[in-house]
Design a protein around this motif. Structure first.
Motif, PDB file in Angstrom:
ATOM      1  N   THR A 270       0.815  -1.225   0.000  1.00  0.00           N
ATOM      2  CA  THR A 270       0.000   0.000   0.000  1.00  0.00           C
ATOM      3  C   THR A 270       0.844   1.268   0.000  1.00  0.00           C
ATOM      4  N   ASN A 271       2.162   1.125   0.073  1.00  0.00           N
ATOM      5  CA  ASN A 271       3.037   2.296  -0.078  1.00  0.00           C
ATOM      6  C   ASN A 271       3.232   2.664  -1.543  1.00  0.00           C
ATOM      7  N   THR A 272       2.878   1.765  -2.443  1.00  0.00           N
ATOM      8  CA  THR A 272       2.994   2.024  -3.867  1.00  0.00           C
ATOM      9  C   THR A 272       1.915   3.006  -4.287  1.00  0.00           C
ATOM     10  N   LYS A 273       2.335   4.022  -5.039  1.00  0.00           N
ATOM     11  CA  LYS A 273       1.407   5.052  -5.513  1.00  0.00           C
ATOM     12  C   LYS A 273       1.012   4.769  -6.953  1.00  0.00           C
ATOM     13  N   ILE A 274      -0.242   5.063  -7.263  1.00  0.00           N
ATOM     14  CA  ILE A 274      -0.781   4.848  -8.599  1.00  0.00           C
ATOM     15  C   ILE A 274      -1.292   6.186  -9.122  1.00  0.00           C
ATOM     16  N   LYS A 275      -0.891   6.561 -10.336  1.00  0.00           N
ATOM     17  CA  LYS A 275      -1.393   7.787 -10.953  1.00  0.00           C
ATOM     18  C   LYS A 275      -2.838   7.568 -11.380  1.00  0.00           C
ATOM     19  N   VAL A 276      -3.678   8.569 -11.120  1.00  0.00           N
ATOM     20  CA  VAL A 276      -5.100   8.470 -11.470  1.00  0.00           C
ATOM     21  C   VAL A 276      -5.594   9.819 -11.986  1.00  0.00           C
ATOM     22  N   GLU A 277      -6.750   9.776 -12.610  1.00  0.00           N
ATOM     23  CA  GLU A 277      -7.461  10.997 -12.987  1.00  0.00           C
ATOM     24  C   GLU A 277      -8.269  11.440 -11.777  1.00  0.00           C
ATOM     25  N   LEU A 278      -8.300  12.700 -11.520  1.00  0.00           N
ATOM     26  CA  LEU A 278      -9.037  13.213 -10.359  1.00  0.00           C
ATOM     27  C   LEU A 278     -10.514  12.864 -10.449  1.00  0.00           C
ATOM     28  N   THR A 279     -11.058  12.843 -11.644  1.00  0.00           N
ATOM     29  CA  THR A 279     -12.485  12.523 -11.798  1.00  0.00           C
ATOM     30  C   THR A 279     -12.780  11.089 -11.400  1.00  0.00           C
ATOM     31  N   ASP A 280     -11.800  10.191 -11.536  1.00  0.00           N
ATOM     32  CA  ASP A 280     -11.976   8.786 -11.155  1.00  0.00           C
ATOM     33  C   ASP A 280     -11.874   8.591  -9.647  1.00  0.00           C
ATOM     34  N   GLU A 281     -11.038   9.388  -8.999  1.00  0.00           N
ATOM     35  CA  GLU A 281     -10.759   9.243  -7.574  1.00  0.00           C
ATOM     36  C   GLU A 281     -10.778  10.622  -6.911  1.00  0.00           C
ATOM     37  N   PRO A 282     -11.940  11.096  -6.493  1.00  0.00           N
ATOM     38  CA  PRO A 282     -12.016  12.446  -5.917  1.00  0.00           C
ATOM     39  C   PRO A 282     -11.141  12.643  -4.678  1.00  0.00           C
ATOM     40  N   ALA A 283     -10.759  11.562  -4.000  1.00  0.00           N
ATOM     41  CA  ALA A 283      -9.934  11.678  -2.798  1.00  0.00           C
ATOM     42  C   ALA A 283      -8.441  11.582  -3.116  1.00  0.00           C
ATOM     43  N   ALA A 284      -8.084  11.588  -4.399  1.00  0.00           N
ATOM     44  CA  ALA A 284      -6.678  11.464  -4.788  1.00  0.00           C
ATOM     45  C   ALA A 284      -5.873  12.674  -4.316  1.00  0.00           C
ATOM     46  N   THR A 285      -4.594  12.437  -4.087  1.00  0.00           N
ATOM     47  CA  THR A 285      -3.677  13.483  -3.639  1.00  0.00           C
ATOM     48  C   THR A 285      -2.997  14.108  -4.858  1.00  0.00           C
ATOM     49  N   SER A 286      -2.900  15.430  -4.856  1.00  0.00           N
ATOM     50  CA  SER A 286      -2.222  16.096  -5.969  1.00  0.00           C
ATOM     51  C   SER A 286      -0.708  16.061  -5.748  1.00  0.00           C
ATOM     52  N   VAL A 287       0.022  15.964  -6.849  1.00  0.00           N
ATOM     53  CA  VAL A 287       1.479  15.978  -6.829  1.00  0.00           C
ATOM     54  C   VAL A 287       1.918  17.138  -7.718  1.00  0.00           C
ATOM     55  N   THR A 288       2.657  18.072  -7.139  1.00  0.00           N
ATOM     56  CA  THR A 288       3.103  19.229  -7.912  1.00  0.00           C
ATOM     57  C   THR A 288       4.229  18.841  -8.865  1.00  0.00           C
ATOM     58  N   ASN A 289       4.475  19.713  -9.819  1.00  0.00           N
ATOM     59  CA  ASN A 289       5.590  19.497 -10.747  1.00  0.00           C
ATOM     60  C   ASN A 289       6.903  19.358  -9.990  1.00  0.00           C
ATOM     61  N   TYR A 290       7.081  20.218  -8.998  1.00  0.00           N
ATOM     62  CA  TYR A 290       8.312  20.191  -8.220  1.00  0.00           C
ATOM     63  C   TYR A 290       8.448  18.877  -7.446  1.00  0.00           C
ATOM     64  N   ARG A 291       7.394  18.440  -6.779  1.00  0.00           N
ATOM     65  CA  ARG A 291       7.417  17.185  -6.023  1.00  0.00           C
ATOM     66  C   ARG A 291       7.678  16.005  -6.959  1.00  0.00           C
ATOM     67  N   TYR A 292       7.060  16.015  -8.133  1.00  0.00           N
ATOM     68  CA  TYR A 292       7.252  14.961  -9.120  1.00  0.00           C
ATOM     69  C   TYR A 292       8.735  14.843  -9.505  1.00  0.00           C
ATOM     70  N   GLU A 293       9.377  15.977  -9.788  1.00  0.00           N
ATOM     71  CA  GLU A 293      10.783  15.964 -10.185  1.00  0.00           C
ATOM     72  C   GLU A 293      11.687  15.566  -9.024  1.00  0.00           C
ATOM     73  N   ILE A 294      11.338  15.970  -7.805  1.00  0.00           N
ATOM     74  CA  ILE A 294      12.116  15.561  -6.618  1.00  0.00           C
ATOM     75  C   ILE A 294      12.065  14.044  -6.473  1.00  0.00           C
ATOM     76  N   GLU A 295      10.881  13.464  -6.636  1.00  0.00           N
ATOM     77  CA  GLU A 295      10.745  12.007  -6.495  1.00  0.00           C
ATOM     78  C   GLU A 295      11.502  11.264  -7.582  1.00  0.00           C
ATOM     79  N   LEU A 296      11.457  11.760  -8.818  1.00  0.00           N
ATOM     80  CA  LEU A 296      12.240  11.142  -9.895  1.00  0.00           C
ATOM     81  C   LEU A 296      13.732  11.192  -9.564  1.00  0.00           C
ATOM     82  N   ASN A 297      14.164  12.335  -9.089  1.00  0.00           N
ATOM     83  CA  ASN A 297      15.576  12.509  -8.743  1.00  0.00           C
ATOM     84  C   ASN A 297      15.984  11.568  -7.609  1.00  0.00           C
ATOM     85  N   GLU A 298      15.113  11.426  -6.612  1.00  0.00           N
ATOM     86  CA  GLU A 298      15.399  10.504  -5.496  1.00  0.00           C
ATOM     87  C   GLU A 298      15.482   9.065  -5.988  1.00  0.00           C
ATOM     88  N   ASP A 299      14.586   8.675  -6.887  1.00  0.00           N
ATOM     89  CA  ASP A 299      14.615   7.315  -7.433  1.00  0.00           C
ATOM     90  C   ASP A 299      15.929   7.041  -8.164  1.00  0.00           C
TER      91      ASP A 299
END
Length: 172
Positions: free
Chosen positions: A116-145
């Motif tokens: 359950t630590n694995t994150k799945i990308k979704v459309e907001l319309t499909d999952e209204p409770a989804a968490t938003s990921v900013t451009n900056y956070r996205y690039e930080i996570e890629l860099n960490e990986d």
């Protein structure tokens, strides 16, 4: 060391019909899949801030010239954007890449079964409770990986280099 084994070609560098012999840098070499997927051949390594492929190769293999092995086996073809960036360079990269670094890049939810630590990308319309990921956070996570790499065990280094030379010289 990397290009010295490549075939050479005659190339008109300046367009004045004076040809020079140069390494054919368009020769492409990749490690065989069966090598890259055999975990027993590798050690996991966490890249630290300001480490370069050369410094990692020097620390692990004793020669900075083996940086190309670190890059090749981790499929880092662009040493400036595939290799983890420093925090300073990452910030500059994000500001240059996105008109709004704090804008939403995508939405994600936690996987509901299994890990359950694995994150799945979704459309907001499909999952209204989804968490938003900013451009900056996205690039930080890629860099960490990208900081999690694997290094070929030193006992296989000579064999790997010998096979590399044969593949480059024979073209297969």
């Amino acid at each position: 060391m990397y290009f010295e084994n490549f075939p050479t070609i005659a190339y008109d560098v300046t367009g004045n019909k004076i040809f020079q012999t140069v390494s054919d840098i368009l020769t492409r070499v990749v490690a065989r899949t069966e090598i890259k997927t055999r975990d027993v051949l590798f050690t996991k390594y966490q890249i630290m801030e300001n480490e370069t492929p050369e410094s990692v190769a020097y620390d692990y293999y004793g020669k900075s010239e083996y940086h190309w092995i670190v890059l090749m086996l981790n499929q880092y073809y662009d040493r400036y954007y595939d290799w983890p960036m420093t925090q300073r360079n990452l910030q500059a990269y994000v500001i240059n890449k996105y008109s709004n670094p704090d804008g939403i890049h995508h939405y994600e939810i936690s996987q509901k079964s299994g890990n359950t630590n694995t994150k799945i990308k979704v459309e907001l319309t499909d999952e209204p409770a989804a968490t938003s990921v900013t451009n900056y956070r996205y690039e930080i996570e890629l860099n960490e990986d990208r900081k999690q790499i694997k290094l070929l065990d030193g006992t296989y280094l000579t064999s790997f280099i010998s096979e590399f030379k044969l593949v480059v010289q024979n073209g297969n």
